[in-house]
Scaffold this active site. Structure first.
Site, short mmCIF file in Angstrom:
data_model
loop_
_atom_site.label_atom_id
_atom_site.label_comp_id
_atom_site.label_asym_id
_atom_site.label_seq_id
_atom_site.Cartn_x
_atom_site.Cartn_y
_atom_site.Cartn_z
N GLU A 1 -19.20 -53.22 45.37
CA GLU A 1 -18.93 -52.42 46.58
C GLU A 1 -20.06 -51.41 46.76
O GLU A 1 -20.61 -50.89 45.79
CB GLU A 1 -17.60 -51.70 46.40
N LYS B 1 -12.01 -55.05 53.74
CA LYS B 1 -10.99 -54.43 52.91
C LYS B 1 -9.73 -54.19 53.73
O LYS B 1 -9.76 -53.55 54.79
CB LYS B 1 -11.53 -53.11 52.34
N CYS C 1 -12.40 -52.52 45.32
CA CYS C 1 -12.08 -51.23 44.72
C CYS C 1 -10.60 -51.06 44.42
O CYS C 1 -10.02 -51.82 43.67
CB CYS C 1 -12.63 -50.11 45.60
#
Length: 558
Positions: free
Chosen positions: A291, A351, A406
């Site tokens: 990321e 995401k 994440c």
């Protein structure tokens, strides 16, 4: 009426011993602090996983047999105290670069859930420790904490402390909720056994031996199932390269050097390509960047886009790049981009669950009254609406790879859904630069380890700064990196297509435990209201009544 020796007397003066700890509230509060600190020390960083059992057992004892009429209020206070003792140190990484207020706000908000758990346990445990419904209440609390508000915050769940413990294999049967439930059952059984052994000899028994035996037997059974439970690691090997390029400096300012961060990942990828040509490294089938490895939007910045395509050409295989795209305007998106040699970008994943107060600010004008740090997030991240699942061509055929960005790894559904969709390999792309040298990185790595066992999948956990690792389906880490170093992790991971029971049943076990907890709480609450209304005998009348070893006891978990 309570007596100094911990017993109670009924209206006719008969005496019966309280069925759990009956000391002053100040002692209960101190024990609640100890319980919270134990749960903190059980989390990754310290990794004293047995202390999770100690913390839950202590909390079961201090919330049992609270004084009549004050149970809910005192249970909530005890829960808040325990929650603060847990989350203030566990989440200290959240305030490293933004100050104490966001840190304490997050810790306090997380502690509120433990407060309500304490209230629930106080109602459930009016007569003493209750093992199975108490464990169900723990699962229900974590389910709510992982869902609301703003999508929830599931960090530091009990299950995540057990990646090195004997119960972690239960994750493949009932997921993270199953591990939490097992830990709580064993801890509750220990508390119940302690309660039984410490009961006064001259008082009526606090709990029947049969109840203790059943709880201890259930705890032993969970251990006997989990310890030998197989976690297969067979499967066709896929050679992967995880690229931890590092950043110029830790903290929030890493974004100010976006070009340097990108260049670090470009340079390390080209280095891998050169070492492959010399035979120093095996040829990877896919290269994986973390990321924020390109916070310069490569779809809008020609130089960044060409540089990435050049590095992909050099290494000669598909490459997954973590990038921030300047879309949809005025928002931005946290994205995984799949590059293929000679083709550029062929697939992308956005995401699905951006982190509130980190990637977007809900009710920005309201929260600005409390802290101007909300304006550090200058543009909100938009949420994706599609499960990440990419078909990546390799020399061994098409491999289905799922990027998870994440904090998404902490959410059960965001790791389960792509596996149910056919993912053979999970890639957790993360950036830990904003958390310095704290325990956040090892806490997140532990979650990935549990997910590998839960779904029977290899995971490449790759961070800009570490700690990164190749994780096999048994949760073992390979080539684990250190913080703030550059490292290329090149190695084989097994590909699997078989699904675990946890993947197949999904939320069913968790919802079942939530239902059990909810029903038990409602029934206990109604019984309490009935006692107060005089429709059933009061506690004092029950205690004054002669008791035998075969009498009905509130501790039964039937």
């Amino acid at each position: 009426m309570a007596r100094a020796d911990g017993s109670v007397t009924g209206p006719n003066g008969a005496r019966a011993h309280r069925s759990a700890y009956a000391g002053p509230m100040v002692i209960r509060l101190l024990l609640a602090v100890a319980a919270g600190l134990a749960l903190w020390l059980a989390q990754p960083g310290y990794d004293w996983w047995p202390l999770a059992f100690v913390g839950i057992a202590l909390f079961a004892l201090v919330t049992a047999s609270l004084p009549e009429g004050h149970q809910k209020r005192r249970g909530f206070v005890l829960g808040m105290v325990m929650g603060l003792a847990t989350f203030i140190p566990t989440l200290s990484w959240s305030g490293i670069y933004v100050g104490a207020f966001p840190w304490f706000a997050l810790a306090t908000a997380s502690a509120v859930y433990i407060g309500f758990l304490g209230m629930a346990l106080a109602v459930l445990q009016r007569g003493g420790v209750r093992v199975f419904v108490g464990a169900a209440a723990w699962v229900a609390m974590e389910a709510v904490r992982s869902s609301v508000p703003f999508g929830g915050f599931p960090w530091a769940r009990v299950a995540f402390s057990q990646t090195d413990g004997p119960l972690v294999h239960l994750a493949s049967l009932a997921g993270a909720p199953g591990v939490t439930y097992a830990v709580a059952v064993i801890a509750g059984a220990v508390a119940l056994l302690g309660q039984y052994l410490l009961a006064r000899r001259d008082a009526a028994p606090a709990v029947r031996l049969r109840t203790v035996t059943m709880a201890v037997a259930a705890a032993a059974l969970m251990l006997l199932i989990s310890i030998p439970w197989p976690t297969p690691t067979d499967g066709e090997a896929l050679t992967v390269a995880g690229i931890q390029g590092n950043v110029p400096q830790a903290g929030l300012e890493f974004n100010a050097q976006r070009r340097a961060v990108l260049n670090n990942h470009l340079a390390l990828t080209r280095s891998v390509a050169r070492r492959v040509k010399t035979g120093a490294l095996p040829q990877p089938e896919v290269v994986l960047w973390p990321e924020n490895s390109s916070d310069i939007d490569p779809t809008r910045d020609p130089s960044a886009g060409l540089a990435i395509e050049s590095a992909v050409e050099a290494v000669g295989v598909p490459t997954l790049v973590g990038a921030v795209l300047q879309e949809p305007s005025p928002n931005v998106s946290n994205t995984s981009l799949l590059y293929q040699p000679g083709q550029g970008i062929t697939d992308r994943y956005v995401k699905q669950r951006p982190a509130p107060f980190a990637e977007y600010i809900p009710y920005r004008s309201f929260f600005r009254f409390f802290s101007d740090k909300v304006d550090l997030v200058t543009a909100d991240f938009a949420a994706g609406d599609t499960v990440g699942l990419m078909e990546v061509p390799t020399s061994k055929g098409t491999v289905r790879i799922a990027p998870i960005i994440c904090f998404e790894v902490a959410y059960d559904d965001l790791t389960r859904d792509p596996v149910k969709g056919g993912a053979q390999l999970l890639v957790v792309q993360t950036n830990n630069a904003t958390f310095g040298y704290s325990d956040e990185s090892v806490q997140q790595l532990a979650i990935s380890r549990l997910r590998a066992i839960e779904h029977g999948r290899s995971i490449v956990h790759v961070s800009t700064v570490g700690e990164s690792a190749l994780i096999t389906p048994d949760g073992a880490t390979h080539q684990q990196s250190e913080l703030f170093t550059a490292k290329a992790m090149v190695g084989d991971v097994p590909l699997r297509t078989a699904t675990t029971l946890a993947t197949r049943v999904g939320r069913i076990p968790e919802l079942g435990w939530c239902a059990v907890a909810a029903i038990a709480i409602v029934l206990a609450w109604n019984r309490e209201r009935g006692r107060r209304a005089g429709t059933v005998p009061t506690q004092d009348r029950d205690l004054a009544r002669p008791q035998t070893h075969d009498s009905k006891d509130d501790n039964d978990d039937a």
